[in-house]
Design an enzyme around this catalytic site. Structure first.
Site, short mmCIF file in Angstrom:
data_model
loop_
_atom_site.label_atom_id
_atom_site.label_comp_id
_atom_site.label_asym_id
_atom_site.label_seq_id
_atom_site.Cartn_x
_atom_site.Cartn_y
_atom_site.Cartn_z
N GLY A 13 0.76 -1.16 -0.04
CA GLY A 13 -0.13 0.02 -0.14
C GLY A 13 0.82 1.31 -0.14
O GLY A 13 0.17 2.24 0.60
N SER A 14 1.84 1.13 -0.40
CA SER A 14 2.69 2.57 -0.55
C SER A 14 2.15 3.55 -1.52
O SER A 14 2.14 4.96 -1.22
CB SER A 14 4.33 2.15 -1.06
OG SER A 14 4.11 1.98 -2.23
N ARG A 66 -14.62 -16.27 -10.99
CA ARG A 66 -14.40 -14.84 -11.04
C ARG A 66 -15.66 -13.99 -10.93
O ARG A 66 -15.63 -12.96 -10.71
CB ARG A 66 -13.63 -14.92 -12.25
CG ARG A 66 -13.12 -13.39 -12.58
CD ARG A 66 -12.50 -13.37 -13.80
NE ARG A 66 -10.88 -13.95 -13.75
CZ ARG A 66 -9.89 -13.33 -13.35
NH1 ARG A 66 -10.01 -12.31 -12.85
NH2 ARG A 66 -8.84 -14.14 -13.08
N LEU A 94 -9.87 -6.97 -13.23
CA LEU A 94 -11.33 -6.59 -13.24
C LEU A 94 -12.23 -7.22 -14.36
O LEU A 94 -11.86 -7.09 -15.42
CB LEU A 94 -11.62 -4.89 -13.07
CG LEU A 94 -10.90 -4.25 -11.83
CD1 LEU A 94 -11.07 -3.01 -11.96
CD2 LEU A 94 -11.35 -5.00 -10.41
N HIS A 110 1.07 1.15 -13.42
CA HIS A 110 1.79 0.42 -13.68
C HIS A 110 3.37 0.67 -13.61
O HIS A 110 3.74 1.66 -14.07
CB HIS A 110 1.57 -0.38 -14.89
CG HIS A 110 2.14 -1.38 -15.53
ND1 HIS A 110 2.05 -2.63 -14.92
CD2 HIS A 110 3.03 -1.64 -16.30
CE1 HIS A 110 2.97 -3.71 -15.47
NE2 HIS A 110 3.46 -3.01 -16.53
#
Length: 226
Positions: A13-14, A66, A94, A110
């Protein structure tokens, strides 16, 4: 006005922390409605709780397929009141129904200069390939992996003796600046999508001070506070 966003996480979670910091600094026009993780051990959940943010755990292994997982994830995001979705190290694709529900309102970061090195372990891919320039990309999310229109990119030097860790650390320093900036642009209605291209509406904003930054190129340019 601030944009209510849900943040999806899987790891440390940086980038979530960078987003929280810019919100608390008063420069990012967003508020986090929920931080949702598919992994119980994700330290990002602790980061969120440390700032009094609502969290939810949805382990994907607890769902039969999924489609069922995506439906539960979409319900959690909608129930939080989010109007946009931010992926901050969320390690799942997603589904089409989720993307359709938040079309053009989902951002991802990314750690590579897309379209190069999509997918997992991008920093290691770049270091192993021997590139001399690497970086990070914020983009809109569509149904394909690391494919949507690009919002902002940051490029940094890649050195001959770099590995995934050393190159990744250099990239991450700029991730923490470009991601809050991109979210702020979305929140203030300055982004529009035209085919594969994202356009940023101009604003009379001072540019960020980059004097303390490593050699880098960021485009579009960062604004003050980011």
């Amino acid at each position: 006005m601030t944009l209510p966003v849900a943040v999806l996480v899987s790891g440390s979670g940086s980038n979530l922390q960078a987003i929280i910091d810019r919100i608390e600094d008063g420069v990012l026009a967003a508020r986090i409605t929920a931080v949702v993780s598919n992994k119980a051990e994700a330290y990002a959940l602790a980061r969120a709780q440390n700032h009094g943010l609502a969290t939810a755990l949805l382990p994907h292994a607890a769902f039969p397929d999924r489609s069922a997982y995506d439906a539960a994830l979409l319900a959690a995001v909608r129930d939080s009141g989010a109007e946009a979705v931010v992926l901050a190290g969320f390690m799942r694709l997603l589904g089409a129904d989720f993307v359709a529900a938040y079309r053009d309102r989902i951002l991802n970061i990314h750690p590579a200069l897309l379209p190069g090195f999509p997918g997992l372990a991008a920093q290691g891919q770049a270091a192993g390939y021997g590139v001399t320039i690497a970086g990070a990309t914020v983009h809109f999310v569509d149904e394909k992996m690391d494919n949507g229109p690009i919002v902002i990119q940051a490029a940094v030097p890649a050195l001959p003796d770099d590995d995934a860790q050393s190159l990744g650390g250099r990239i991450m320093t700029l991730e923490h600046r470009i991601y809050p900036q991109a979210i702020h642009w979305l929140a203030t209605g300055r982004l529009s999508i035209h085919g594969r291209k994202t356009r940023l509406a101009p604003a009379d904003m001072p540019k960020a001070d980059m004097a303390d930054a490593m050699p880098c190129l960021v485009s579009p340019a960062l604004e003050a506070g980011f």
